[in-house]
Design a protein around this motif. Structure first.
Motif, mmCIF file in Angstrom:
data_model
loop_
_atom_site.group_PDB
_atom_site.id
_atom_site.type_symbol
_atom_site.label_atom_id
_atom_site.label_comp_id
_atom_site.label_asym_id
_atom_site.label_seq_id
_atom_site.Cartn_x
_atom_site.Cartn_y
_atom_site.Cartn_z
ATOM 1 N N MET A 232 0.820 -1.219 0.000
ATOM 2 C CA MET A 232 0.000 0.000 0.000
ATOM 3 C C MET A 232 0.851 1.264 0.000
ATOM 4 O O MET A 232 0.407 2.318 -0.467
ATOM 5 C CB MET A 232 -0.924 0.013 1.225
ATOM 6 C CG MET A 232 -2.030 -1.011 1.142
ATOM 7 S SD MET A 232 -3.093 -0.976 2.589
ATOM 8 C CE MET A 232 -3.815 0.643 2.486
ATOM 9 N N GLN B 115 0.828 4.239 -2.679
ATOM 10 C CA GLN B 115 -0.372 4.188 -3.527
ATOM 11 C C GLN B 115 -1.209 5.451 -3.319
ATOM 12 O O GLN B 115 -1.196 6.055 -2.246
ATOM 13 C CB GLN B 115 -1.213 2.953 -3.201
ATOM 14 C CG GLN B 115 -0.505 1.644 -3.450
ATOM 15 C CD GLN B 115 -0.254 1.413 -4.934
ATOM 16 O OE1 GLN B 115 -1.106 1.652 -5.775
ATOM 17 N NE2 GLN B 115 0.950 0.959 -5.238
ATOM 18 N N SER B 116 -1.953 5.826 -4.336
ATOM 19 C CA SER B 116 -2.762 7.044 -4.222
ATOM 20 C C SER B 116 -3.936 6.819 -3.272
ATOM 21 O O SER B 116 -4.445 5.702 -3.128
ATOM 22 C CB SER B 116 -3.253 7.487 -5.605
ATOM 23 O OG SER B 116 -4.093 6.498 -6.141
ATOM 24 N N ARG C 256 -1.038 10.250 -1.029
ATOM 25 C CA ARG C 256 -0.343 8.961 -1.101
ATOM 26 C C ARG C 256 -0.318 8.323 0.286
ATOM 27 O O ARG C 256 -0.201 9.011 1.297
ATOM 28 C CB ARG C 256 1.103 9.123 -1.556
ATOM 29 C CG ARG C 256 1.276 9.750 -2.913
ATOM 30 C CD ARG C 256 1.195 8.693 -3.963
ATOM 31 N NE ARG C 256 1.296 9.312 -5.281
ATOM 32 C CZ ARG C 256 0.843 8.769 -6.367
ATOM 33 N NH1 ARG C 256 0.285 7.590 -6.318
ATOM 34 N NH2 ARG C 256 0.942 9.368 -7.525
#
Length: 126
Positions: A96, A99-100, A123
């Motif tokens: 994770m 990740q956005s 993020r």
């Protein structure tokens, strides 16, 4: 039945010799070879255990033992259950990370411990 077979082979051999063929040699030996084979054959056994993460492990060999929920050992080779995963449907924190996201926090797994990823500047930071 054996005599009939041996007689048939002998007649076939004589027939071939009459036609100019080579003599046939017949050797019937059923004794010791069958006994040796039976003595050298061993049955294989399989051990299996359910692991805490919902999977299972198993092994096959001449001898085996099991430590329920932890490991199996076959012919002296030990196989361990994989590490437990976090409860629930959490993704790994490392997967994770970066990740956005929109906002807030998300639970994640760090090995077999639950952790959190924080949404910072769009993020995840874990």
């Amino acid at each position: 039945m054996k005599r009939a077979f041996v007689l048939l082979v002998a007649m076939l051999g004589v027939s071939l010799m009459a036609c100019g063929g080579e003599a046939l040699e017949v050797q019937v030996d059923e004794g010791p070879a069958a006994v040796e084979l039976a003595q050298s054959t061993q049955e294989l056994v399989t051990c299996m255990t359910d692991c805490p993460n919902g999977t299972f492990i198993s092994c096959t060999g001449n001898t085996c033992s099991t430590v329920e929920g932890r490991s199996v050992t076959c012919d002296g080779v030990r196989k361990l259950c994989p590490p437990a995963v976090c409860p629930g449907d959490y993704r790994s924190c490392s997967a994770m990370n970066g990740q956005s996201c929109r906002s807030g926090t998300q639970p994640c797994c760090r090995g077999d411990v639950a952790g959190y990823c924080y949404c910072i500047a769009g993020r995840y930071s874990c």
